[in-house]
Design a protein around this motif. Sequence first.
Motif, PDB file in Angstrom:
ATOM      1  N   SER A 121       3.444  -4.112   1.577  1.00 23.04           N
ATOM      2  CA  SER A 121       2.972  -5.174   2.468  1.00 23.04           C
ATOM      3  C   SER A 121       2.209  -6.255   1.713  1.00 23.04           C
ATOM      4  CB  SER A 121       2.096  -4.579   3.574  1.00 23.04           C
ATOM      5  OG  SER A 121       0.991  -3.896   3.011  1.00 23.04           O
ATOM      6  N   ASP A 122       1.680  -5.924   0.545  1.00 25.36           N
ATOM      7  CA  ASP A 122       1.006  -6.877  -0.345  1.00 25.36           C
ATOM      8  C   ASP A 122       1.081  -6.302  -1.760  1.00 25.36           C
ATOM      9  OD1 ASP A 122      -1.077  -4.940  -0.648  1.00 25.36           O
ATOM     10  OD2 ASP A 122      -2.216  -5.834   0.988  1.00 25.36           O
ATOM     11  N   ASN A 123       0.498  -6.988  -2.726  1.00 24.28           N
ATOM     12  CA  ASN A 123       0.617  -6.541  -4.117  1.00 24.28           C
ATOM     13  C   ASN A 123      -0.064  -5.197  -4.367  1.00 24.28           C
ATOM     14  OD1 ASN A 123       1.986  -8.902  -4.473  1.00 24.28           O
ATOM     15  ND2 ASN A 123       0.478  -9.853  -5.813  1.00 24.28           N
ATOM     16  N   CYS A 124      -1.192  -4.950  -3.708  1.00 23.55           N
ATOM     17  CA  CYS A 124      -1.880  -3.663  -3.864  1.00 23.55           C
ATOM     18  C   CYS A 124      -1.015  -2.535  -3.314  1.00 23.55           C
ATOM     19  CB  CYS A 124      -3.235  -3.682  -3.163  1.00 23.55           C
ATOM     20  SG  CYS A 124      -4.452  -4.796  -3.913  1.00 23.55           S
ATOM     21  N   ASP A 125      -0.446  -2.746  -2.140  1.00 26.78           N
ATOM     22  CA  ASP A 125       0.401  -1.744  -1.513  1.00 26.78           C
ATOM     23  C   ASP A 125       1.660  -1.500  -2.347  1.00 26.78           C
ATOM     24  OD1 ASP A 125       0.988   0.028   0.742  1.00 26.78           O
ATOM     25  OD2 ASP A 125       2.552  -1.424   1.276  1.00 26.78           O
ATOM     26  N   LYS A 126       2.225  -2.555  -2.899  1.00 22.35           N
ATOM     27  CA  LYS A 126       3.425  -2.415  -3.734  1.00 22.35           C
ATOM     28  C   LYS A 126       3.110  -1.611  -4.996  1.00 22.35           C
ATOM     29  CE  LYS A 126       7.239  -4.919  -5.812  1.00 22.35           C
ATOM     30  NZ  LYS A 126       7.924  -6.206  -5.916  1.00 22.35           N
ATOM     31  N   ALA A 127       1.976  -1.905  -5.634  1.00 17.60           N
ATOM     32  CA  ALA A 127       1.583  -1.169  -6.840  1.00 17.60           C
ATOM     33  C   ALA A 127       1.335   0.298  -6.512  1.00 17.60           C
ATOM     34  CB  ALA A 127       0.342  -1.806  -7.464  1.00 17.60           C
ATOM     35  N   LEU A 128       0.713   0.557  -5.374  1.00 12.90           N
ATOM     36  CA  LEU A 128       0.473   1.932  -4.930  1.00 12.90           C
ATOM     37  C   LEU A 128       1.798   2.657  -4.719  1.00 12.90           C
ATOM     38  CD1 LEU A 128      -1.299   4.267  -3.846  1.00 12.90           C
ATOM     39  CD2 LEU A 128      -1.165   3.144  -1.604  1.00 12.90           C
ATOM     40  N   LYS A 129       2.698   2.056  -3.973  1.00 13.21           N
ATOM     41  CA  LYS A 129       3.979   2.701  -3.672  1.00 13.21           C
ATOM     42  C   LYS A 129       4.822   2.897  -4.934  1.00 13.21           C
ATOM     43  CE  LYS A 129       4.115   1.510   1.170  1.00 13.21           C
ATOM     44  NZ  LYS A 129       4.652   0.648   2.207  1.00 13.21           N
ATOM     45  N   PHE A 130       4.738   1.948  -5.872  1.00  9.37           N
ATOM     46  CA  PHE A 130       5.463   2.087  -7.130  1.00  9.37           C
ATOM     47  C   PHE A 130       4.937   3.305  -7.898  1.00  9.37           C
ATOM     48  CE2 PHE A 130       5.914   1.187 -11.688  1.00  9.37           C
ATOM     49  CZ  PHE A 130       7.291   1.093 -11.770  1.00  9.37           C
ATOM     50  N   ASN A 131       3.613   3.436  -7.985  1.00 13.28           N
ATOM     51  CA  ASN A 131       3.029   4.575  -8.690  1.00 13.28           C
ATOM     52  C   ASN A 131       3.346   5.888  -7.983  1.00 13.28           C
ATOM     53  OD1 ASN A 131       0.986   4.222 -11.154  1.00 13.28           O
ATOM     54  ND2 ASN A 131       1.153   2.312 -10.006  1.00 13.28           N
ATOM     55  N   GLN A 132       3.319   5.901  -6.669  1.00 13.49           N
ATOM     56  CA  GLN A 132       3.684   7.105  -5.930  1.00 13.49           C
ATOM     57  C   GLN A 132       5.133   7.495  -6.216  1.00 13.49           C
ATOM     58  OE1 GLN A 132       2.559   5.612  -2.034  1.00 13.49           O
ATOM     59  NE2 GLN A 132       0.864   7.071  -1.915  1.00 13.49           N
ATOM     60  N   CYS A 133       5.995   6.509  -6.270  1.00 12.11           N
ATOM     61  CA  CYS A 133       7.403   6.762  -6.569  1.00 12.11           C
ATOM     62  C   CYS A 133       7.563   7.351  -7.968  1.00 12.11           C
ATOM     63  CB  CYS A 133       8.204   5.462  -6.447  1.00 12.11           C
ATOM     64  SG  CYS A 133       9.962   5.659  -6.815  1.00 12.11           S
ATOM     65  N   MET A 134       6.868   6.775  -8.942  1.00 14.07           N
ATOM     66  CA  MET A 134       6.959   7.269 -10.309  1.00 14.07           C
ATOM     67  C   MET A 134       6.422   8.699 -10.402  1.00 14.07           C
ATOM     68  SD  MET A 134       8.487   4.869 -12.016  1.00 14.07           S
ATOM     69  CE  MET A 134       8.130   4.973 -13.764  1.00 14.07           C
ATOM     70  N   TYR A 135       5.355   8.975  -9.673  1.00  8.95           N
ATOM     71  CA  TYR A 135       4.805  10.331  -9.643  1.00  8.95           C
ATOM     72  C   TYR A 135       5.820  11.307  -9.046  1.00  8.95           C
ATOM     73  CZ  TYR A 135       1.985  14.363  -8.420  1.00  8.95           C
ATOM     74  OH  TYR A 135       1.523  15.648  -8.287  1.00  8.95           O
ATOM     75  N   LYS A 136       6.407  10.920  -7.929  1.00  6.99           N
ATOM     76  CA  LYS A 136       7.382  11.797  -7.263  1.00  6.99           C
ATOM     77  C   LYS A 136       8.620  12.022  -8.120  1.00  6.99           C
ATOM     78  CE  LYS A 136       5.902  10.683  -2.612  1.00  6.99           C
ATOM     79  NZ  LYS A 136       6.194   9.905  -1.403  1.00  6.99           N
ATOM     80  N   ALA A 137       8.972  11.028  -8.912  1.00  6.66           N
ATOM     81  CA  ALA A 137      10.153  11.155  -9.768  1.00  6.66           C
ATOM     82  C   ALA A 137      10.000  12.310 -10.749  1.00  6.66           C
ATOM     83  CB  ALA A 137      10.420   9.844 -10.509  1.00  6.66           C
TER      84      ALA A 137
END
Length: 147
Positions: free
Chosen positions: A123-139
């Motif tokens: 929804s914003d840059n903070c949320d995008k960075a959070l979701k990107f890191n969560q994705c990398m963690y889940k990977a």
Amino acid sequence: MARESLILICASLIFTQLVVVNAAPGDEDIDWTTVHEELRKLAGGIRKKCTGETGVTVETLDAAELGDFDKAIGCYFKCAMEKGGVMKKDGKINYKLLSKMMPQAYKHIGMEMLDQCRTTGGSDNCDKALKFNQCMYKANPVAYFVI
């Protein structure tokens, strides 16, 4: 020139933070805790600057390494990614730069992870960075860590 080199080093370290290393056969004895601490030292003041700017605590960063991503940590990730040169002010993640800076030994797993997380939005840059890191963690959470 020195500024460009510093940006590339920081971006490389941020990428290493995000890329989860899949140890090759025979590498079972790698002490990832030591590797992570060394990379944090090389990253210089990014952690200090971004915790100061965002108010995120070390405890929150430690929890994220274990998969507990507090929503407040998103702005920390944005800060670290921007200071590392891998996120632009408009929120666009520079995947091409990330892929170019991948150490050869990690390239195959890193590209797989980036491919999994390439379409991450927010929804914003903070949320995008959070979701990107969560994705990398889940990977692959085994070697994920936070600078």
